[in-house]
Each structure stands twice: as structure tokens, then as C-alpha cells.
Design a protein around this motif. Structure first.
Motif, PDB file in Angstrom:
ATOM      1  N   GLN A 146      -6.751 -13.685  -5.631  1.00 46.86           N
ATOM      2  CA  GLN A 146      -6.019 -12.429  -5.759  1.00 46.86           C
ATOM      3  C   GLN A 146      -5.473 -12.252  -7.172  1.00 46.86           C
ATOM      4  N   THR A 203     -12.255  -2.720  -1.176  1.00 45.74           N
ATOM      5  CA  THR A 203     -10.928  -2.554  -0.567  1.00 45.74           C
ATOM      6  C   THR A 203     -10.134  -3.859  -0.606  1.00 45.74           C
ATOM      7  N   THR A 204     -10.835  -4.984  -0.594  1.00 48.44           N
ATOM      8  CA  THR A 204     -10.168  -6.276  -0.732  1.00 48.44           C
ATOM      9  C   THR A 204      -9.552  -6.401  -2.119  1.00 48.44           C
ATOM     10  N   HIS A 239      -6.407  -4.303  -2.156  1.00 43.17           N
ATOM     11  CA  HIS A 239      -5.348  -5.027  -1.442  1.00 43.17           C
ATOM     12  C   HIS A 239      -4.806  -6.166  -2.306  1.00 43.17           C
ATOM     13  N   SER A 240      -5.676  -6.908  -2.952  1.00 48.15           N
ATOM     14  CA  SER A 240      -5.248  -8.031  -3.792  1.00 48.15           C
ATOM     15  C   SER A 240      -4.353  -7.569  -4.943  1.00 48.15           C
ATOM     16  N   ARG A 243      -2.470  -4.894  -5.041  1.00 44.74           N
ATOM     17  CA  ARG A 243      -1.166  -4.497  -4.480  1.00 44.74           C
ATOM     18  C   ARG A 243      -0.328  -5.712  -4.101  1.00 44.74           C
ATOM     19  N   VAL A 244      -0.962  -6.714  -3.492  1.00 44.34           N
ATOM     20  CA  VAL A 244      -0.237  -7.914  -3.076  1.00 44.34           C
ATOM     21  C   VAL A 244       0.372  -8.607  -4.290  1.00 44.34           C
TER      22      VAL A 244
END
Length: 120
Positions: free
Chosen positions: A63, A89-90, A93-94, A96-97
Motif C-alpha cells: 500500500q 480500485t485496489t 483504496h491503498s 486512501r488508507v
């Protein structure tokens, strides 16, 4: 027939003003360096980080690598996803995380800042 330099030597980016061209080796060596720095910071190997495994010790460096590639490379989210054999999309998400964790986790923020200093 096109010049070999135009085919192999440069990575033209459509959509950039005046279609700037960057030497191919500088684009991909920076991407490889970011991936390797992230793997080294967490003590995992690069091939291990690029697997689809979801162990925490592998997910977090992956990430961070995706976050840094998004920030410091010319690759878009789909290209980053292809390098890790994942969906775009992964990557979203990464990113944002890591952004959210950096606001609360001092250790992660320090680690990412150290990697960023090595990149620049």
C-alpha cells in the motif's frame, strides 16, 4: 520507418502539454526504485510484495509503494495496478488508507517521509 530512438528511447505522455518526452530508463528506474525502497523499509522482498497474498506484513508495504508511485511517478492508477497484478480500485483504496493512516500514525508518517527523502 520510425527512428529507433522514438520507439524505444522515450516515453511520450499524451495529455501533457506539448507532449513532453521523458527518457524511458528514468521513468521505469524511478518506479523500480520506489518499489524497492518500500520493500526494504519493511524488510520484505520485492517479489514477495508483488504477490497477491493479504498478510499484513506484505499488504502495508504494498500500500505504501502504491501511494508513493501515485505521488512520485508518472504512472496512472491502472498502470500501478498492473505492476502489482491487482485492480485499479485496489490502488485507489491503498492510497486512501495510507493518507488516512498518515494523519493518525506517527510511525507510518515517519517511515513514508524517510522513503520520500530517499526518492528525492
Amino acid at each position: 520507418m520510425k527512428k529507433r530512438e522514438n520507439i524505444v528511447g522515450y516515453f511520450g505522455l499524451p495529455g501533457l502539454k506539448n507532449n513532453y518526452k521523458f527518457p524511458l530508463h528514468t521513468v521505469f528506474s524511478k518506479v523500480d526504485a520506489i518499489e524497492q525502497l518500500s520493500a526494504n523499509a519493511y524488510g520484505v522482498s520485492l517479489p514477495e510484495m508483488k504477490t497477491r497474498r493479504r498478510y499484513r506484513r506484505i499488504v502495508e508495504p504494498r500500500q505504501v509503494a502504491m501511494f508513493l508511485l501515485h505521488r512520485y511517478s508518472l504512472l496512472n492508477k491502472c498502470d500501478i495496478a498492473k505492476r502489482f497484478k491487482l485492480d485499479h480500485t485496489t490502488v485507489i483504496h491503498s492510497i486512501r488508507v495510507v493518507e488516512n493512516l498518515m494523519q493518525t500514525d506517527q510511525t507510518l508518517r515517519t517511515l513514508v517521509n524517510n522513503i520520500e527523502m530517499e526518492i528525492q
